[in-house]
Write an enzyme that holds these catalytic residues in place. Structure first.
Site, PDB file in Angstrom:
ATOM      1  N   SER A   1      42.967  41.646  53.334  1.00 40.55           N
ATOM      2  CA  SER A   1      44.396  41.997  53.253  1.00 40.55           C
ATOM      3  C   SER A   1      44.617  43.277  54.027  1.00 40.55           C
ATOM      4  O   SER A   1      43.714  44.107  54.149  1.00 40.55           O
ATOM      5  CB  SER A   1      44.788  42.227  51.788  1.00 40.55           C
ATOM      6  OG  SER A   1      46.043  42.862  51.713  1.00 40.55           O
TER       7      SER A   1
ATOM      8  N   TYR B   1      42.867  45.972  43.670  1.00 41.21           N
ATOM      9  CA  TYR B   1      42.996  45.030  44.788  1.00 41.21           C
ATOM     10  C   TYR B   1      42.643  45.734  46.096  1.00 41.21           C
ATOM     11  O   TYR B   1      41.822  45.253  46.878  1.00 41.21           O
ATOM     12  CB  TYR B   1      44.428  44.495  44.831  1.00 41.21           C
ATOM     13  CG  TYR B   1      44.712  43.483  45.914  1.00 41.21           C
ATOM     14  CD1 TYR B   1      44.354  42.148  45.757  1.00 41.21           C
ATOM     15  CD2 TYR B   1      45.379  43.847  47.091  1.00 41.21           C
ATOM     16  CE1 TYR B   1      44.641  41.203  46.729  1.00 41.21           C
ATOM     17  CE2 TYR B   1      45.670  42.912  48.068  1.00 41.21           C
ATOM     18  CZ  TYR B   1      45.297  41.586  47.887  1.00 41.21           C
ATOM     19  OH  TYR B   1      45.582  40.657  48.862  1.00 41.21           O
TER      20      TYR B   1
ATOM     21  N   LYS C   1      39.322  44.708  48.240  1.00 42.86           N
ATOM     22  CA  LYS C   1      39.560  44.098  49.559  1.00 42.86           C
ATOM     23  C   LYS C   1      38.932  44.970  50.662  1.00 42.86           C
ATOM     24  O   LYS C   1      38.424  44.454  51.661  1.00 42.86           O
ATOM     25  CB  LYS C   1      41.055  43.897  49.804  1.00 42.86           C
ATOM     26  CG  LYS C   1      41.670  42.776  48.961  1.00 42.86           C
ATOM     27  CD  LYS C   1      41.165  41.391  49.371  1.00 42.86           C
ATOM     28  CE  LYS C   1      41.929  40.276  48.682  1.00 42.86           C
ATOM     29  NZ  LYS C   1      41.594  38.940  49.175  1.00 42.86           N
TER      30      LYS C   1
HETATM   31  P1  NDP Z   1      47.990  31.881  46.170  1.00 43.57           P
HETATM   32  O1  NDP Z   1      48.109  32.489  44.812  1.00 43.57           O
HETATM   33  O2  NDP Z   1      49.157  31.202  46.788  1.00 43.57           O
HETATM   34  O3  NDP Z   1      46.736  30.877  46.187  1.00 43.57           O
HETATM   35  C1  NDP Z   1      45.493  31.304  45.710  1.00 43.57           C
HETATM   36  C2  NDP Z   1      44.519  30.147  45.767  1.00 43.57           C
HETATM   37  O4  NDP Z   1      43.272  30.605  45.242  1.00 43.57           O
HETATM   38  C3  NDP Z   1      44.943  28.987  44.895  1.00 43.57           C
HETATM   39  O5  NDP Z   1      44.417  27.796  45.425  1.00 43.57           O
HETATM   40  C4  NDP Z   1      44.286  29.316  43.561  1.00 43.57           C
HETATM   41  O6  NDP Z   1      44.162  28.139  42.779  1.00 43.57           O
HETATM   42  C5  NDP Z   1      42.957  29.889  44.061  1.00 43.57           C
HETATM   43  N1  NDP Z   1      42.298  30.812  43.159  1.00 43.57           N
HETATM   44  C6  NDP Z   1      42.798  31.940  42.604  1.00 43.57           C
HETATM   45  N2  NDP Z   1      41.867  32.514  41.830  1.00 43.57           N
HETATM   46  C7  NDP Z   1      40.758  31.740  41.910  1.00 43.57           C
HETATM   47  C8  NDP Z   1      39.473  31.794  41.323  1.00 43.57           C
HETATM   48  N3  NDP Z   1      39.125  32.764  40.475  1.00 43.57           N
HETATM   49  N4  NDP Z   1      38.577  30.842  41.638  1.00 43.57           N
HETATM   50  C9  NDP Z   1      38.911  29.829  42.483  1.00 43.57           C
HETATM   51  N5  NDP Z   1      40.109  29.721  43.055  1.00 43.57           N
HETATM   52  C10 NDP Z   1      41.023  30.665  42.763  1.00 43.57           C
HETATM   53  O7  NDP Z   1      47.441  33.062  47.083  1.00 43.57           O
HETATM   54  P2  NDP Z   1      47.706  33.396  48.626  1.00 43.57           P
HETATM   55  O8  NDP Z   1      47.651  32.190  49.441  1.00 43.57           O
HETATM   56  O9  NDP Z   1      48.891  34.298  48.673  1.00 43.57           O
HETATM   57  O10 NDP Z   1      46.444  34.319  48.908  1.00 43.57           O
HETATM   58  C11 NDP Z   1      45.231  33.818  49.424  1.00 43.57           C
HETATM   59  C12 NDP Z   1      44.378  35.006  49.839  1.00 43.57           C
HETATM   60  O11 NDP Z   1      45.094  35.756  50.810  1.00 43.57           O
HETATM   61  C13 NDP Z   1      44.074  35.962  48.687  1.00 43.57           C
HETATM   62  O12 NDP Z   1      42.742  36.410  48.792  1.00 43.57           O
HETATM   63  C14 NDP Z   1      45.042  37.105  48.905  1.00 43.57           C
HETATM   64  O13 NDP Z   1      44.547  38.327  48.414  1.00 43.57           O
HETATM   65  C15 NDP Z   1      45.153  37.108  50.428  1.00 43.57           C
HETATM   66  N6  NDP Z   1      46.380  37.718  50.921  1.00 43.57           N
HETATM   67  C16 NDP Z   1      47.628  37.203  50.576  1.00 43.57           C
HETATM   68  C17 NDP Z   1      48.782  37.803  51.057  1.00 43.57           C
HETATM   69  C18 NDP Z   1      50.164  37.300  50.716  1.00 43.57           C
HETATM   70  O14 NDP Z   1      51.148  38.003  50.999  1.00 43.57           O
HETATM   71  N7  NDP Z   1      50.315  36.130  50.146  1.00 43.57           N
HETATM   72  C19 NDP Z   1      48.709  38.979  51.923  1.00 43.57           C
HETATM   73  C20 NDP Z   1      47.364  39.422  52.233  1.00 43.57           C
HETATM   74  C21 NDP Z   1      46.263  38.802  51.745  1.00 43.57           C
HETATM   75  P3  NDP Z   1      43.980  28.214  41.181  1.00 43.57           P
HETATM   76  O15 NDP Z   1      45.026  29.159  40.656  1.00 43.57           O
HETATM   77  O16 NDP Z   1      44.152  26.800  40.723  1.00 43.57           O
HETATM   78  O17 NDP Z   1      42.590  28.710  40.946  1.00 43.57           O
END
Ligand code: NDP
Length: 264
Positions: A144, A157, A161
C-alpha cells in the site's frame, strides 16, 4: 500484445472480491489457470465458477484464512494436488486497521503481522521451490502507499505494510538466482466494496451522501481526483507477472493517481 501468460498457473490470496478478484479475472482473460483463497467460502466458490464459465480456465477455490499456518498449509497442499505448483504467486489478502499505539494490544499487532507479512513469508517458502523447478516464476506482493505515507488512524496497517515492502526486497535478492522475480505494488485509493460499505455507514442520517463522501476523499488526497478501479490496479499486476516485465525485479511500484507526496 501477447503477454505470454497463457497456460500458466497463478495463486492469489484474497481472490474473491476487490483487487484480488480483478487480478484473477485479468489473468483468466490471458488464459492463466487460478488457485484462489479467501475466508468466505460461498463468495469464493461463486466467483471461481463465474471465472471458469466466462474464461474457460481451471479455477481452484480453497477456503483459507492466510493469517493461520494450518490454512496456508491446506491451500498449498490443494495447489500441489491440483496443479503440481504455480508459476505466479500474488500475496494480496489484507485489510485496514484502526487503533492507537498506546492502547492496541499485542494480539492485534500479531494478527496483522501474520496477515500482511507472515502469509507472504509462508506462501513464498512453500511455493518458490516448485516455481524454480518449473523454470522460474513471479511473486508479487500487494502492499500500500501507506507503507511509505502513513494514514494517521491505522498505525498497525502502515507498519506491517512497510514490513511487507522490505520483505519483498529481501526475497527478491534471495530468489534472483532461481529465476523468480519478486516485486511489490503500492496502490493508493482503490474503489472496492469495502470503501462503499464504510462510506454508507459513516454518512447514515447525514446530509452528505456516501458518493459525495468518497468524492471528497478522492479530491482531498489523490491529485488525479478519483479512486482507481480494481481493474486499473490489476493491469499493473498482469504486466509485472508477464515476460514483458523481465527486467523488473526487487522494485516497489506505486499506482496512486499522484497521491504519494515524495519521490522514492
Ligand atoms: P477487499 O476487502 O475488497 O478484499 C480482500 C480480499 O481478501 C477478499 O477476497 C477477502 O475475502 C480476502 N481476505 C481478507 N482477509 C483474509 C484472510 N485473513 N485470509 C484470506 N483471505 C482474506 O480488499 P481490497 O481489494 O481493497 O484490498 C486488497 C489488498 O490491497 C489488501 O492487502 C489491501 O491492504 C491492499 N490495498 C487496498 C487499497 C484500497 O484502497 N482498496 C489501497 C492500497 C492497498 P474474505 O473476507 O472472504 O476472506
Amino acid at each position: 500484445m501477447d503477454l505470454g501468460l497463457k497456460g500458466k498457473v497463478a495463486a492469489i490470496t484474497g481472490g474473491s472480491v476487490g483487487i484480488g478478484l480483478a487480478i484473477a479475472r485479468a489473468f483468466a482473460e490471458e488464459g492463466v489457470h487460478l488457485a484462489l483463497c479467501a475466508r468466505n467460502e460461498d463468495r469464493l466458490q461463486d466467483e471461481c465458477h463465474r471465472i471458469e464459465k466466462e474464461f474457460g480456465v481451471h479455477v481452484l477455490g480453497v477456503r483459507a484464512d492466510v493469517s493461520k499456518v494450518e490454512d496456508i498449509e491446506a491451500f498449498t497442499t490443494a495447489i500441489h494436488a491440483t496443479f503440481g505448483g504455480v508459476d505466479i504467486l500474488i500475496n494480496n489478502a489484507g485489510t485496514g486497521s484502526e487503533e492507537k499505539i498506546l492502547t492496541a494490544p499485542d494480539e492485534r499487532w500479531q494478527y496483522y503481522w501474520d496477515l500482511h507479512v507472515m502469509a507472504a513469508v509462508r506462501l513464498s517458502r512453500a511455493l518458490a521451490p516448485g516455481m524454480a523447478n518449473r523454470g522460474g516464476g513471479v511473486i508479487l506482493n500487494n502492499a500500500s502507499i501507506c507503507a511509505t505515507q502513513p494514514l494517521y488512524y491505522e498505525p498497525i496497517y502502515n507498519t506491517t505494510k512497510a514490513a511487507l515492502v522490505m520483505f519483498s526486497k529481501c526475497l527478491a535478492n534471495e530468489l534472483i538466482p532461481m529465476k523468480i522475480r519478486v516485486n511489490v505494488v503500492n496502490p493508493g485509493l482503490v474503489m472496492t466494496p469495502d470503501w462503499v460499505k464504510t462510506a454508507k455507514l459513516l454518512t447514515e442520517g447525514k446530509e452528505t451522501t456516501w458518493e459525495q463522501y468518497l468524492e471528497n476523499i478522492a479530491r482531498e488526497n489523490a491529485p488525479i481526483g478519483r479512486f482507481a478501479t480494481p481493474e486499473e490496479i490489476a493491469n499493473l499486476f498482469v504486466f509485472l507477472a508477464s515476460d514483458k516485465a523481465s527486467y523488473c525485479v526487487g522494485s516497489t511500484y506505486y499506482i496512486d493517481g499522484g497521491w504519494l507526496k515524495v519521490t522514492t
